[in-house]
Design a protein around this motif. Structure first.
Motif, PDB file in Angstrom:
ATOM      1  N   LEU A  99      55.645  59.343  74.339  1.00 17.15           N
ATOM      2  CA  LEU A  99      56.184  58.696  73.146  1.00 17.15           C
ATOM      3  C   LEU A  99      55.128  57.803  72.502  1.00 17.15           C
ATOM      4  CD1 LEU A  99      58.467  57.954  71.212  1.00 17.15           C
ATOM      5  CD2 LEU A  99      59.168  56.192  72.865  1.00 17.15           C
ATOM      6  N   SER A 100      54.405  57.072  73.301  1.00 14.30           N
ATOM      7  CA  SER A 100      53.344  56.217  72.777  1.00 14.30           C
ATOM      8  C   SER A 100      52.278  57.040  72.063  1.00 14.30           C
ATOM      9  CB  SER A 100      52.711  55.407  73.908  1.00 14.30           C
ATOM     10  OG  SER A 100      51.653  54.645  73.437  1.00 14.30           O
ATOM     11  N   ASP A 101      51.875  58.149  72.680  1.00 17.08           N
ATOM     12  CA  ASP A 101      50.884  59.046  72.066  1.00 17.08           C
ATOM     13  C   ASP A 101      51.405  59.595  70.734  1.00 17.08           C
ATOM     14  OD1 ASP A 101      49.289  58.598  74.267  1.00 17.08           O
ATOM     15  OD2 ASP A 101      49.687  60.556  75.190  1.00 17.08           O
ATOM     16  N   HIS A 102      52.652  59.983  70.727  1.00 15.26           N
ATOM     17  CA  HIS A 102      53.279  60.517  69.503  1.00 15.26           C
ATOM     18  C   HIS A 102      53.292  59.464  68.404  1.00 15.26           C
ATOM     19  CE1 HIS A 102      55.982  62.725  66.902  1.00 15.26           C
ATOM     20  NE2 HIS A 102      56.778  61.660  66.859  1.00 15.26           N
ATOM     21  N   LEU A 103      53.667  58.237  68.746  1.00 17.24           N
ATOM     22  CA  LEU A 103      53.724  57.178  67.753  1.00 17.24           C
ATOM     23  C   LEU A 103      52.322  56.820  67.231  1.00 17.24           C
ATOM     24  CD1 LEU A 103      56.429  54.878  69.371  1.00 17.24           C
ATOM     25  CD2 LEU A 103      56.677  56.377  67.370  1.00 17.24           C
ATOM     26  N   GLU A 104      51.336  56.892  68.081  1.00 14.29           N
ATOM     27  CA  GLU A 104      49.956  56.617  67.646  1.00 14.29           C
ATOM     28  C   GLU A 104      49.484  57.684  66.649  1.00 14.29           C
ATOM     29  OE1 GLU A 104      47.705  54.153  68.132  1.00 14.29           O
ATOM     30  OE2 GLU A 104      49.377  53.056  69.020  1.00 14.29           O
TER      31      GLU A 104
END
Length: 107
Positions: A99-104
């Motif tokens: 999720l963090s990677d996606h948001l970045e």
């Protein structure tokens, strides 16, 4: 060595909030049954049933000291629970990283 009943395991034993609270108390130190009972709004026989489930699951031991029954936690018996929870901790860590990677990437 005596065997525990097959129907009593650590997972079933900790399913009840009263039994989890007893384990939390015993995490600090060994306690007499009367002291444990003071922490709960229930009669002694009801608490004794909870303590029996914990004993049958191997999560606590009981010993006599004079007229008192003292209970002590056996934390090693919670290892299967800890191992099971660890799988989900890894799962959620991975999902949160994704999720963090996606948001970045969305920035």
């Amino acid at each position: 060595m005596s065997r525990r009943p097959a129907s009593i395991d650590s997972f079933r034993a900790i399913a009840d909030p009263t039994r989890r609270a007893v384990l939390d108390m015993l995490r600090v130190r060994e306690r007499p049954v009367k002291e444990i009972a003071k922490s709960f709004r229930m009669k002694q026989p009801s608490l004794s049933q909870h303590l029996r489930v914990l004993r049958d699951a191997g999560l606590v031991t009981q010993r006599r000291s004079g007229r008192e029954r003292l209970y002590r936690i056996q934390p090693q018996e919670l290892k299967p629970v800890a191992e099971w929870i660890t799988q989900y901790e890894r799962f959620w860590r991975h999902k949160l990283r994704d999720l963090s990677d996606h948001l970045e990437k969305q920035k």
